[in-house]
Scaffold this motif. Structure first.
Motif, mmCIF file in Angstrom:
data_model
loop_
_atom_site.group_PDB
_atom_site.id
_atom_site.type_symbol
_atom_site.label_atom_id
_atom_site.label_comp_id
_atom_site.label_asym_id
_atom_site.label_seq_id
_atom_site.Cartn_x
_atom_site.Cartn_y
_atom_site.Cartn_z
ATOM 1 N N LEU A 1 3.613 9.810 -8.749
ATOM 2 C CA LEU A 1 3.990 9.928 -10.161
ATOM 3 C C LEU A 1 2.805 10.397 -10.997
ATOM 4 C CD1 LEU A 1 6.223 6.780 -10.724
ATOM 5 C CD2 LEU A 1 6.940 9.112 -10.289
ATOM 6 N N PHE A 2 1.602 10.019 -10.589
ATOM 7 C CA PHE A 2 0.410 10.472 -11.302
ATOM 8 C C PHE A 2 -0.058 11.853 -10.833
ATOM 9 C CE2 PHE A 2 -0.175 5.961 -12.488
ATOM 10 C CZ PHE A 2 -0.379 6.143 -13.833
ATOM 11 N N ARG A 3 0.741 12.468 -9.969
ATOM 12 C CA ARG A 3 0.460 13.819 -9.452
ATOM 13 C C ARG A 3 -0.937 13.907 -8.819
ATOM 14 N NH1 ARG A 3 3.332 15.008 -14.246
ATOM 15 N NH2 ARG A 3 1.442 15.248 -15.436
ATOM 16 N N GLN A 4 -1.286 12.883 -8.044
ATOM 17 C CA GLN A 4 -2.556 12.908 -7.316
ATOM 18 C C GLN A 4 -2.305 13.534 -5.953
ATOM 19 O OE1 GLN A 4 -5.601 11.780 -8.638
ATOM 20 N NE2 GLN A 4 -4.299 11.916 -10.436
ATOM 21 N N ARG A 5 -2.719 14.759 -5.795
ATOM 22 C CA ARG A 5 -2.342 15.472 -4.584
ATOM 23 C C ARG A 5 -3.020 14.912 -3.326
ATOM 24 N NH1 ARG A 5 1.087 19.207 -5.302
ATOM 25 N NH2 ARG A 5 0.969 19.598 -3.089
ATOM 26 N N TRP A 6 -4.091 14.176 -3.501
ATOM 27 C CA TRP A 6 -4.765 13.656 -2.302
ATOM 28 C C TRP A 6 -3.907 12.645 -1.571
ATOM 29 C CZ3 TRP A 6 -6.236 8.408 -2.103
ATOM 30 C CH2 TRP A 6 -6.213 7.721 -3.313
ATOM 31 N N ARG A 7 -2.865 12.137 -2.219
ATOM 32 C CA ARG A 7 -2.039 11.159 -1.524
ATOM 33 C C ARG A 7 -1.177 11.825 -0.470
ATOM 34 N NH1 ARG A 7 3.249 12.633 -2.019
ATOM 35 N NH2 ARG A 7 4.263 10.628 -1.853
ATOM 36 N N ASN A 8 -0.998 13.140 -0.537
ATOM 37 C CA ASN A 8 -0.045 13.808 0.354
ATOM 38 C C ASN A 8 -0.347 13.573 1.827
ATOM 39 O OD1 ASN A 8 1.140 14.729 -1.917
ATOM 40 N ND2 ASN A 8 0.379 16.823 -1.761
ATOM 41 N N ALA A 9 -1.636 13.702 2.167
ATOM 42 C CA ALA A 9 -1.979 13.625 3.587
ATOM 43 C C ALA A 9 -1.880 12.203 4.119
ATOM 44 C CB ALA A 9 -3.397 14.159 3.803
ATOM 45 N N ILE A 10 -2.000 11.211 3.230
ATOM 46 C CA ILE A 10 -2.020 9.837 3.739
ATOM 47 C C ILE A 10 -0.732 9.095 3.459
ATOM 48 C CG2 ILE A 10 -4.518 9.529 3.695
ATOM 49 C CD1 ILE A 10 -4.263 8.340 0.989
ATOM 50 N N SER A 11 0.189 9.731 2.731
ATOM 51 C CA SER A 11 1.369 8.981 2.284
ATOM 52 C C SER A 11 2.228 8.514 3.450
ATOM 53 C CB SER A 11 2.202 9.839 1.338
ATOM 54 O OG SER A 11 2.652 10.992 2.003
ATOM 55 N N ARG A 12 2.390 9.364 4.468
ATOM 56 C CA ARG A 12 3.320 9.027 5.541
ATOM 57 C C ARG A 12 2.900 7.749 6.272
ATOM 58 N NH1 ARG A 12 6.260 12.558 8.000
ATOM 59 N NH2 ARG A 12 6.992 12.911 5.900
ATOM 60 N N ILE A 13 1.637 7.688 6.660
ATOM 61 C CA ILE A 13 1.168 6.505 7.388
ATOM 62 C C ILE A 13 1.189 5.291 6.466
ATOM 63 C CG2 ILE A 13 -0.854 5.469 8.500
ATOM 64 C CD1 ILE A 13 -1.398 8.078 9.834
ATOM 65 N N ALA A 14 0.848 5.512 5.185
ATOM 66 C CA ALA A 14 0.885 4.398 4.241
ATOM 67 C C ALA A 14 2.295 3.835 4.112
ATOM 68 C CB ALA A 14 0.363 4.859 2.892
ATOM 69 N N ALA B 1 0.832 -1.204 0.000
ATOM 70 C CA ALA B 1 0.000 0.000 0.000
ATOM 71 C C ALA B 1 0.858 1.241 0.000
ATOM 72 C CB ALA B 1 -0.888 -0.007 1.214
ATOM 73 N N GLY B 2 1.871 1.239 0.851
ATOM 74 C CA GLY B 2 2.691 2.424 0.996
ATOM 75 C C GLY B 2 3.229 2.861 -0.336
ATOM 76 N N THR B 3 3.780 1.911 -1.052
ATOM 77 C CA THR B 3 4.370 2.271 -2.327
ATOM 78 C C THR B 3 3.314 2.752 -3.282
ATOM 79 O OG1 THR B 3 5.535 0.277 -1.901
ATOM 80 C CG2 THR B 3 6.065 1.439 -3.909
ATOM 81 N N LEU B 4 2.217 2.012 -3.352
ATOM 82 C CA LEU B 4 1.241 2.379 -4.364
ATOM 83 C C LEU B 4 0.654 3.741 -4.081
ATOM 84 C CD1 LEU B 4 0.340 -1.116 -4.956
ATOM 85 C CD2 LEU B 4 0.345 0.534 -6.776
ATOM 86 N N ILE B 5 0.282 3.962 -2.823
ATOM 87 C CA ILE B 5 -0.326 5.241 -2.492
ATOM 88 C C ILE B 5 0.703 6.343 -2.634
ATOM 89 C CG2 ILE B 5 -1.243 6.596 -0.582
ATOM 90 C CD1 ILE B 5 -2.611 4.044 0.361
ATOM 91 N N SER B 6 1.844 6.087 -2.013
ATOM 92 C CA SER B 6 2.792 7.165 -1.919
ATOM 93 C C SER B 6 3.498 7.408 -3.238
ATOM 94 C CB SER B 6 3.796 6.810 -0.834
ATOM 95 O OG SER B 6 4.550 7.909 -0.564
ATOM 96 N N VAL B 7 3.932 6.342 -3.881
ATOM 97 C CA VAL B 7 4.820 6.502 -5.022
ATOM 98 C C VAL B 7 4.060 6.613 -6.329
ATOM 99 C CG1 VAL B 7 6.686 5.451 -6.274
ATOM 100 C CG2 VAL B 7 6.621 5.292 -3.817
ATOM 101 N N ILE B 8 3.195 5.640 -6.587
ATOM 102 C CA ILE B 8 2.546 5.651 -7.896
ATOM 103 C C ILE B 8 1.591 6.835 -7.988
ATOM 104 C CG2 ILE B 8 1.058 4.340 -9.456
ATOM 105 C CD1 ILE B 8 2.513 1.876 -8.600
ATOM 106 N N LEU B 9 0.860 7.103 -6.921
ATOM 107 C CA LEU B 9 -0.024 8.267 -6.956
ATOM 108 C C LEU B 9 0.784 9.562 -7.035
ATOM 109 C CD1 LEU B 9 -2.850 7.238 -4.461
ATOM 110 C CD2 LEU B 9 -2.865 7.145 -6.935
#
Lengths: 461, 391
Positions: free
Chosen positions: A104-117, A94-102
């Motif tokens: 790369l797709f410039r999905q800004r909503w991942r910012n708030a959840i990336s750390r915990i992911a 999850a961490g990678t997909l949320i944090s990294v792939i999102l």
């Protein structure tokens, strides 16, 4: 066209809400690292660490007494330990997909959840890596898996996917840890500036590597972050593909399927996303993060769960179809056995929890309902564990000859180790929530600035 | 970047005479193929054209639906390009009808000995004429219907400027994705895999999908560059191309990943029931094609687009896209051609078929360039898309 004239379905909610400010975010995050945690935290960590301890005790006993105390037998030589390994590697996607792939797709909503992911990735991998080590027949030789210089006159078999696994998992763990840490550096610097105790300041100073946040540092930083993100994406694809090859390069019916690599990756992401939904369903209320991790975030996460559930359904359909289409009696038998055999509940439960239940998320109302999302995500987490149970156990327990048919029954030690690993994961997560910044403040701050600007404009209009 | 305005080609609407001539020439070559090289060669080549047509048309529809499903705004100014490319979809109907005639010639399960084959006999409830044709009919109906919803609806929005049309298309897109997954898989298993019906690989639908999307993105990039260079896509910049290049790069990796894992697993397990398929495609005269595919379909576009600047440069994106489209042809040739037995079945008949399908396809697409405005002017997010800049 202005926002107001758009149909409701097309309007986009802001990424933060309420009365948020840049300083407020810093204070909020710092508050948790500086304050004494609430009593509930102590209760929780006592329970989880005791559970973890129970798991370690069971492992210790297994090493002392021998592998016979767990359910592994002939022909089911891979039992809970391998299921747990695959399960935790999956959660760790999850961490990678949320944090990294999102990212790369410039999905800004991942910012708030990336750390915990990202944190869940690292902790899940800690749990995962434990299992192959204790599963090898001679646990005092686990380093035989690692290629080292040839003085001993023995050399690992590079044609074995188990060796590829060692490389894949270790590389992915290292890079995930680095990526997580890289994201933490600017936030450590913020904590360093304001930490009250001298020790804490010293620790944060060490961890932030002299970060001052000038333009030059940011230029290098963002470039490095992007490059690491690109590399981690490929690693994320590779690691579960290689885990799948542990099964798929064999000739065993039920394991030898060409869909396995992408199917494992998708399944991993699926369980990972569900895990993150579960964590956030609790953390965002307990830690009062609702203004930063809004219902829109949860909605989007649930859409991802739904999307991945549909891909999983496709994969199951293809497996079932190909099993029939192969016209191979052994393959046909194994797949029928998943849902009609002695342990029919394993395959049936897998399909229900992973394919049927998540369809609730088609309804926007349910995507924003905490009880529903907790039910679905908990279901998916269990369902994905059951899927690995089905693959590992049910494919093994019927050999080609009736003489190699057997029944698998886990023992209490199997369950103790499984729950112990969950305890370990939650303990690490609780420690993280207590001591490290749970939101990547430097990534969320631009969203706050944007939101403030928008609110100001709306106020003037 | 400079968008030097080139003169509009005079016959942009009707299609240039050269394309008509090439199509006619190709048709003549096809007739000669049937007469000289025999029906098997003819039908194999027709099938290659059919599969590529389906891949490019559905890939274009996929790109359109992907934009709706994700709510992407950067791509709104470009969306008319894949929509026009999807104008190939209705042409699947005649090509498919003709392709039905290939069934008795090419497919292993239609051959006289099939009933006696122990493996094929078990598959007759799936592989029989009525069910096979019914599946094709359902697939084609779904594709043409989806084209009407996604593309015709979008072109109509140019006039109505009704944002509710966007809502409709966004609602339909997830449904389309599910239908696409099922129909394209059925198509892949029926029209390519069942040529040698004893072979199976459960990733095969995804394999064809990966190639379809890669080639459609390449075609979209080419058409976008073509229109940009003629000044018809005002406001579309290198930043938009960068995103297209990024998608092409990503799907190139995806194709490579799927192709490699399918090959690795069957090669490694080495089971006679499945590995024969790869053996026919990797040894003898096909060994060169196989190597070309590995290098050309993956390594070349991967290295060609790996840097940031290469994705923004229209020249680089242009030649990589042409190459990727060529590789899609090689890929489908590699899948289908070996059923004709040993040797490389490549010569003037294939050139004739290529001329017919390429020129014919270009005629359809150039005609589609008159469909609606060059950008979806009725889309409420067009302005957002035109303001898109990389950070």
């Amino acid at each position: 066209m202005t926002e107001a004239t758009l149909p409701a379905a097309l309007r986009v909610e802001p990424l933060v809400q309420g009365d948020v400010t840049l300083a407020g975010l810093d204070d909020h995050i710092r508050g948790w690292t500086e304050r004494k945690p609430p009593r509930a935290w102590y209760v929780a960590i006592t329970i989880t660490s005791l559970t973890a301890l129970m798991g370690f005790a069971a492992i210790g006993y297994m090493l002392y007494e021998g592998i016979g105390i767990i359910g592994n037998s002939v022909p089911v030589v891979w039992g809970f330990l391998i299921i747990n390994f695959v399960f935790w590697v999956g959660i760790g996607h999850a961490g990678t997909l949320i944090s990294v792939i999102l990212y790369l797709f410039r999905q800004r909503w991942r910012n708030a959840i990336s750390r915990i992911a990202e944190a869940t990735t690292v902790f899940a991998f800690v749990c995962a890596m434990m299992f192959p080590a204790i599963h090898v027949g001679r646990p005092w030789f686990p380093y035989w898996l690692v290629p080292y210089p040839n003085q001993r006159g023995m050399w690992v078999d590079f044609r074995s996917p188990l060796i590829w696994d060692v490389f894949a998992v270790l590389t992915y763990f290292t890079v995930s840890l680095l990526f997580w840490y890289l994201g933490l550096v600017p936030d450590f610097a913020t904590l360093r500036a304001t930490a009250k105790s001298r020790t804490r300041r010293a620790v944060y100073r060490l961890l932030s590597w002299g970060w001052v946040g000038n333009a030059r540092q940011w230029v290098h930083y963002e470039k490095g972050y992007l490059l690491l993100a690109g590399m981690t994406t490929v690693l994320a694809l590779s690691v579960h593909s290689i885990v799948s090859m542990d099964f798929a390069v064999s000739q065993l019916p039920g394991w030898h399927m060409t869909i396995f690599p992408p199917y494992f990756v998708v399944g991993a992401a699926f369980s990972g996303f569900a895990g993150v939904v579960l964590v956030f369903a609790f953390v965002r209320t307990v830690m009062q993060l609702e203004n930063y991790v809004t219902m829109r975030h949860m909605d989007l996460l649930n859409r991802m769960v739904l999307f991945l559930a549909c891909v999983m359904t496709y994969a199951y359909l293809m497996e079932g179809f190909t099993a029939w289409y192969s016209a191979d009696p052994f393959v046909k038998y194994i797949f029928a056995n998943y849902v009609f055999g002695d342990q029919w509940w394993a395959g049936t439960l897998t399909i229900f929890l992973n394919c049927v239940l998540p369809q609730l998320l088609w309804f926007p109302k349910f995507r924003r309902s905490v009880p529903v999302m907790v039910t679905v995500s908990a279901g998916v987490t269990v369902g994905m564990w059951m899927e690995r149970y089905t693959i590992v156990i049910l494919s093994l327990h019927r050999g080609y000859l009736p003489s190699s048919w057997g029944m698998y029954l886990p023992t209490r030690y199997d369950f103790m180790i499984l729950f112990g690993s969950i305890g370990l994961f939650l303990t690490l997560l609780l420690l993280f929530l207590r001591k490290l910044p749970v939101i990547a403040a430097w990534e969320v701050k631009p969203d706050i600035v944007f939101y403030q600007k928008q609110s100001a404009e709306a106020g003037h209009a | 970047m400079t968008t030097a305005t080139l003169p509009e080609t005079p016959a942009a609407g009707r299609g240039s005479p050269a394309l008509w001539a090439l199509t006619a020439l190709g048709a003549a070559g096809m007739a000669a193929t049937y007469a000289v090289a025999g029906p098997e060669r003819f039908w194999a080549d027709w099938l290659i054209g059919f599969v590529i047509l389906v891949c490019v048309a559905l890939g274009a529809l996929f790109i359109v639906a992907l934009q709706h499903i994700t709510g992407a705004t950067w791509s709104v100014p470009l969306r008319r390009v894949p929509e026009r490319l999807a104008a190939l979809t209705p042409w699947i109907v005649p090509v498919a009808l003709v392709a039905l005639l290939s069934l008795p010639v090419l497919f292993s399960w239609t051959q006289p000995g099939a009933a006696a084959d122990p493996v094929l006999a078990l598959k007759t409830s799936w592989l029989n004429y009525p069910f096979f044709i019914a599946r094709l009919a359902v697939c084609v109906a779904v594709w043409v219907w989806s084209y009407r919803v996604l593309v015709t609806g979008s072109v109509r929005q140019d006039r109505t400027r009704d944002p509710r049309a966007t809502v409709t298309m966004r609602r339909y897109s997830p449904v389309f994705m599910i239908l696409l997954a099922l129909t394209l898989t059925a198509f892949a298993f029926d029209w390519v895999s069942s040529l040698q019906a004893s072979w199976y690989s459960d990733i095969f639908g995804v394999y064809l999908f990966a190639g379809a999307v890669t080639s459609s993105i390449a075609a979209t990039a080419l058409l976008t560059i073509y229109l940009m260079r003629r000044g018809r896509l005002a406001g579309v910049t290198g930043d938009h191309l960068y995103n297209l290049g990024g998608l092409l790069f990503g799907f190139t990796i995806f194709w490579g990943y799927i192709a490699f894992s399918q090959y690795l697993l069957q090669w490694y397990a080495d089971m006679p029931g499945e590995v024969f398929w790869f053996r026919e495609r990797t040894t003898g005269a096909m060994a060169g094609v196989f190597a070309l595919l590995g290098i050309g379909h993956f390594a070349v576009p991967f290295l060609g687009l790996i840097t940031r600047n290469s994705k923004k440069s229209w020249k680089r994106l242009c030649w990589v896209s042409v190459w990727v489209l060529f590789m899609e042809i090689v890929d489908v040739f590699w899948l289908v051609s070996p059923i004709q037995g040993h040797g490389l079945h490549l010569g003037w008949p294939e050139a004739a078929f290529a001329a017919f399908f390429l020129a014919g396809g270009l005629l359809v697409v150039t005609r589609a360039l008159r469909m609606g405005e060059d950008t979806p002017v009725g889309d409420p997010f067009l302005a957002d898309g035109l303001h898109f800049h990389l950070r």
